[in-house]
Scaffold this active site. Structure first.
Site, short mmCIF file in Angstrom:
data_model
loop_
_atom_site.label_atom_id
_atom_site.label_comp_id
_atom_site.label_asym_id
_atom_site.label_seq_id
_atom_site.Cartn_x
_atom_site.Cartn_y
_atom_site.Cartn_z
N LYS A 16 93.76 23.04 70.29
CA LYS A 16 94.83 22.07 70.00
C LYS A 16 95.08 22.02 68.49
CE LYS A 16 94.16 21.68 74.39
NZ LYS A 16 93.35 20.66 75.01
N ARG A 48 76.44 37.52 70.33
CA ARG A 48 76.37 36.27 71.11
C ARG A 48 75.58 35.23 70.33
NH1 ARG A 48 72.49 35.99 74.35
NH2 ARG A 48 72.78 37.98 75.40
N TYR A 97 90.61 13.49 79.57
CA TYR A 97 91.24 14.77 79.82
C TYR A 97 90.83 15.23 81.24
CZ TYR A 97 92.04 19.79 79.51
OH TYR A 97 92.45 21.07 79.76
N ASP A 144 84.99 12.96 71.80
CA ASP A 144 85.97 14.05 71.86
C ASP A 144 87.08 13.70 70.87
OD1 ASP A 144 88.11 15.75 72.46
OD2 ASP A 144 87.62 15.83 74.60
C1 PLP Z 1 92.32 20.58 76.04
C2 PLP Z 1 91.29 19.54 75.96
C3 PLP Z 1 89.97 19.79 76.33
C4 PLP Z 1 89.53 21.12 76.92
O1 PLP Z 1 89.64 22.15 76.01
P1 PLP Z 1 89.95 23.68 76.41
O2 PLP Z 1 90.02 24.35 75.09
O3 PLP Z 1 91.23 23.70 77.17
O4 PLP Z 1 88.79 24.15 77.24
C5 PLP Z 1 89.04 18.78 76.16
N1 PLP Z 1 89.39 17.57 75.69
C6 PLP Z 1 90.66 17.29 75.33
C7 PLP Z 1 90.99 15.94 74.82
C8 PLP Z 1 91.66 18.25 75.45
O5 PLP Z 1 92.91 17.96 75.11
#
Ligand code: PLP
Length: 395
Positions: free
Chosen positions: A195, A46, A98, A170
């Site tokens: 992604k 962890r 998001y 982000d």
């Molecule tokens: C998918 C996404 C998230 C969240 O991520 P997870 O891996 O699904 O927890 C946050 N910000 C954006 C822009 C996203 O596309």
């Protein structure tokens, strides 16, 4: 080192004990210690795992940051950043977020009396107007999801720093290949590595990259204290995906451009949202701030919810699914899927209409993507409707 070289080599040396070129999957929860305080930098997985360390160092290098941290999901990464806040603090964010981030702000942070003010992503002055005495950070998503509006990172960073606030960006939609927020003045970058970074739709993960050691130590503390870390195999898969990030992003962009042009010329399509189009309201900023326009295209068309359903059912190459950034083309319906947790009035006020579709353009052959869209968008003669699974309704 330049981008692709870093993507392939940063954080990764041939394994010293065997010479293995690829970082091994250190599938272990714990590590032998030689005596009191005697260990090789790892005590418990962890707190740290060598496969995860390689991933963390590689992502940090790609964002030109000093420190990287990997998490079990993008939202776990976000939560770790938000641990910098305490009860009574306030944040400013853009309003086209998001859905899961919005839910985290509105339904989890709000329990600790941490309030968020939302401003329109592309209106720089509004960020400053929303700052209060208890504001601690500004949170940007750019390009935004699903409308692909841009926030000016450099200008908002300047505001944030004038008020002693941290700026979080982000960077999921661009990936570090097209945009490096830390270079533009941001303090913290967050990713859903699920992604583009992993890019193969087979892992859920997240990452945080920072420049400053004090900020790093605070988030690192929470990473270990709350424990939302990825396992060694997920870390390894993500590291493997990253190696092709540059070539994938180039192809995603080339295909997305072709899709944006195709949709713009289609008689059934109403509006196309793609920052690479000269008609996009933030096109000039995109040219300045990004090295490319990315692989996401959103559009609305003239029709009803039933038509949306018919179109997504007819697609054969493009898959109707949530998520984005993988090698395969995906299409989603934000109003009922990714943004389903946002109340209808708020959603519609932000432009997320019932006929909005969001495409994550994959790297299949472009001819196949375009002909799939063409046949699915074709006006059908009466009576050729595909039968829906259930009555169409959602909040
Ligand atoms: C998918 C996404 C998230 C969240 O991520 P997870 O891996 O699904 O927890 C946050 N910000 C954006 C822009 C996203 O596309």
């Amino acid at each position: 080192m330049k981008f692709s070289t870093k993507a392939i080599h940063a954080g990764q040396e041939p394994d010293p004990s065997t010479g293995a070129i690829m970082t091994p999957i250190f599938q272990t929860s714990t590590y032998a210690q030689t005596g009191l305080g005697g260990h090789k930098g790892y005590e418990y997985s962890r707190s740290g795992n060598p496969t995860r360390t390689a991933l963390e160092d590689c992502i940090a290098a790609l964002e030109n940051g000093a420190y990287g941290m990997a998490f079990a999901s993008g939202l776990a990464a976000e939560q770790a950043i938000l641990s910098l806040l305490k009860t009574g603090d306030h944040m400013v964010s853009c309003d086209d977020l998001y859905g899961g981030t919005y839910r985290l702000f509105e339904r989890v942070l709000s329990r600790y009396q941490i309030e968020t003010s939302y401003v329109s992503a592309s209106t720089v002055e509004d960020y400053e107007k929303a700052i209060r005495p208890n504001t601690k950070l500004i949170w940007l998503e750019t390009p935004t999801n699903p409308l692909l509006r841009l926030a000016d990172i450099r200008a908002v960073a300047e505001i944030a720093h004038r008020h002693n606030l941290l700026l979080v960006v982000d960077n999921t939609f661009s990936s570090p290949y097209f945009q490096q927020p830390l270079e533009l003045g941001a303090d913290i970058v967050v990713h859903s590595t699920t992604k583009y970074i992993n890019g193969h739709s087979d892992v859920v993960g997240g990452a945080v990259v920072v420049k400053d050691q004090t900020v790093y130590e605070a988030i690192k503390f929470y990473q270990n204290a709350a424990g939302g870390v990825p396992g060694p195999f997920d870390s390894w898969l993500t590291l493997r995906g990253i190696k092709t990030l540059a070539v994938r992003m180039k192809q995603h962009e080339e295909n997305a451009f072709a899709v944006a042009r195709f949709l713009s010329a289609h008689p059934r399509v109403e509006k196309v949202y793609y920052p690479g189009l000269a008609s996009h309201p933030d096109h000039e900023l995109a040219k300045r701030q990004m090295k490319g326009f990315g692989g996401m295209v959103s559009f609305t068309f003239k029709g009803s919810l039933e038509d949306v359903d018919q179109i997504v059912r007819r697609l054969k190459v493009i898959t109707f699914a949530e998520s984005l950034g993988g090698i395969e083309s995906l299409i989603c319906h934000p109003a009922s899927m990714t943004h389903g947790s946002i109340p209808r009035e708020i959603r519609e006020a932000r432009g997320v209409d019932d006929t909005l579709l969001r495409l994550s353009v994959g790297i299949e052959d472009i001819e196949d993507i375009l002909s799939d869209l063409e046949q699915a968008l074709e006006e059908q003669p009466d009576g050729s409707q595909i039968t829906p699974d259930k009555q169409l309704s959602f909040k």
